[in-house]
Design an enzyme around this catalytic site. Sequence first.
Site, short mmCIF file in Angstrom:
data_model
loop_
_atom_site.label_atom_id
_atom_site.label_comp_id
_atom_site.label_asym_id
_atom_site.label_seq_id
_atom_site.Cartn_x
_atom_site.Cartn_y
_atom_site.Cartn_z
N GLY A 57 -12.42 -4.26 1.53
CA GLY A 57 -13.80 -3.83 1.78
C GLY A 57 -14.29 -2.90 0.68
N LYS A 115 -14.71 -14.26 7.45
CA LYS A 115 -16.10 -14.06 7.85
C LYS A 115 -17.11 -14.04 6.70
CE LYS A 115 -16.90 -11.41 11.57
NZ LYS A 115 -17.00 -10.08 12.21
N GLY A 126 -6.51 -6.08 0.71
CA GLY A 126 -5.24 -6.03 1.43
C GLY A 126 -4.76 -7.42 1.81
N ARG A 144 0.82 -1.21 0.00
CA ARG A 144 0.00 0.00 0.00
C ARG A 144 0.85 1.26 0.00
NH1 ARG A 144 -4.93 -2.01 3.93
NH2 ARG A 144 -6.39 -2.43 2.24
P1 AMP Z 1 -10.54 -11.69 5.57
O1 AMP Z 1 -9.96 -10.46 6.23
O2 AMP Z 1 -11.98 -11.93 5.90
O3 AMP Z 1 -10.21 -11.78 4.10
O4 AMP Z 1 -9.80 -12.91 6.27
C1 AMP Z 1 -8.45 -13.21 6.10
C2 AMP Z 1 -8.06 -14.19 7.15
O5 AMP Z 1 -8.87 -15.34 7.04
C3 AMP Z 1 -6.64 -14.65 7.05
O6 AMP Z 1 -5.89 -14.11 8.11
C4 AMP Z 1 -6.73 -16.18 7.16
O7 AMP Z 1 -5.83 -16.74 8.08
C5 AMP Z 1 -8.15 -16.39 7.66
N1 AMP Z 1 -8.68 -17.71 7.28
C6 AMP Z 1 -8.74 -18.24 6.04
N2 AMP Z 1 -9.24 -19.48 6.10
C7 AMP Z 1 -9.50 -19.76 7.38
C8 AMP Z 1 -10.01 -20.89 8.07
N3 AMP Z 1 -10.35 -22.01 7.42
N4 AMP Z 1 -10.14 -20.82 9.42
C9 AMP Z 1 -9.78 -19.69 10.07
N5 AMP Z 1 -9.30 -18.58 9.48
C10 AMP Z 1 -9.16 -18.62 8.15
#
Ligand code: AMP
Length: 394
Positions: A376, A200, A352, A37
């Site tokens: 986002g 999430k 990111g 970034r």
């Molecule tokens: P996001 O910010 O929602 O894109 O989430 C990214 C994060 O999701 C990363 O830090 C990953 O470690 C986590 N992640 C991906 N797959 C899994 C999983 N199966 N269980 C827990 N965390 C996860």
Amino acid sequence: MASVKELSSLDFAGKRVILRADLNVPLKDGEITDDGRIRASLPTIDYLVSAGASILIVAHLGRPKGERKSELSLKPVASRLQKLLGRDVAFAETIDQAMKFTERAQPGEITCLENIRFESAETSKDENERLVLAKKLAQLGELYVGDGFGAVHRKHASVFELASILPHAAGYLVAKESEVLEKLATNPLRPYGVVLGGAKVSDKIGVINNLLERVEMIAIGGGMVFTFLAAKGYAIGKSLFESDQLDVVKSILLRAKEKGVEILLPIDIKVAGEFKDVSARIVGIEGIGENDLGLDIGPQSADDFAKAIKKCRTIFWNGPMGVFEFSNFREGTRVVAEALRHVDGLAVVGGGDSAAAIRALGFADSDFGYVSTGGGASLEYLEGKELPGLVALS
Ligand code: AMP
């Protein structure tokens, strides 16, 4: 979305410019782990310097919620920026201190203000509070350039109100991001597929709902996939699960069927008994045990995802397929990234986290059609939402 005002629409010579940048980089123990970034902000800074402006950079780091937290100081970021630019970057701890710097700033001088989110008004829900802060900031410059794409979906004082007070234009990054996302939003080559992962479901429900109207295929991995698997009746052990999203996910699966959109889910999973970088066991989706944590998609699923991706002419990918921070659970993300490299068309990596993931896996930004800096923001753009930071720059 209406197009943003270009940099060339303003005369920057001898002017004091406030540049809202997105310097929200990942840090570990005070060290920057991915400076993508910061690098992405350089072309606009270079342009403004060449055009004879002095620059005050306003940016945020993390979510300090109005408190001064030393671990979220922008100081290390300002130092990295100085190194990358090869020019001095002064650091102002407070707005009052920034005022002293900017009053006598000469063309080409750059000051970085401390994390603007240390000011509670920056993110306040109260419009008046934001406006008071924006008016104070507006005294620090004559022109405003919005280039913090990762924050344009936020109605924050330095993103929205400040842009509305001063004569403004969009920086190169915001202009480029908007151009690429507009292509995906309005006229994508088909088939158009989306790959979603990350932690999430609730963050991505809006975009999935909206994309059901626009795409041919949605592949889902990451932690969010387990709510989908649960909705289909599979046992998911101790994997991530958002029970309050179960009904929404069920209705998405139903709508997808009605609309003929393929929802591609994994058929095997890499599991562990604890949330640690231990060696993985591969199980079919019917075989997830009571104490298992699903931490990556399995090899057959990764292969299926890769095949589906390569059939598409447009792909948008947001969110890692597994816990890529653990070496035993990054293969799904790597295979998906590799498939994106070979798409015959436009492959966009959005966000990111996904951008940091591909760089951590050894890919270069140039391996893909485009790597967006905003997770986002890019999702909300594709959802068709109006983004306050872009509206203000239109
Ligand atoms: P996001 O910010 O929602 O894109 O989430 C990214 C994060 O999701 C990363 O830090 C990953 O470690 C986590 N992640 C991906 N797959 C899994 C999983 N199966 N269980 C827990 N965390 C996860």
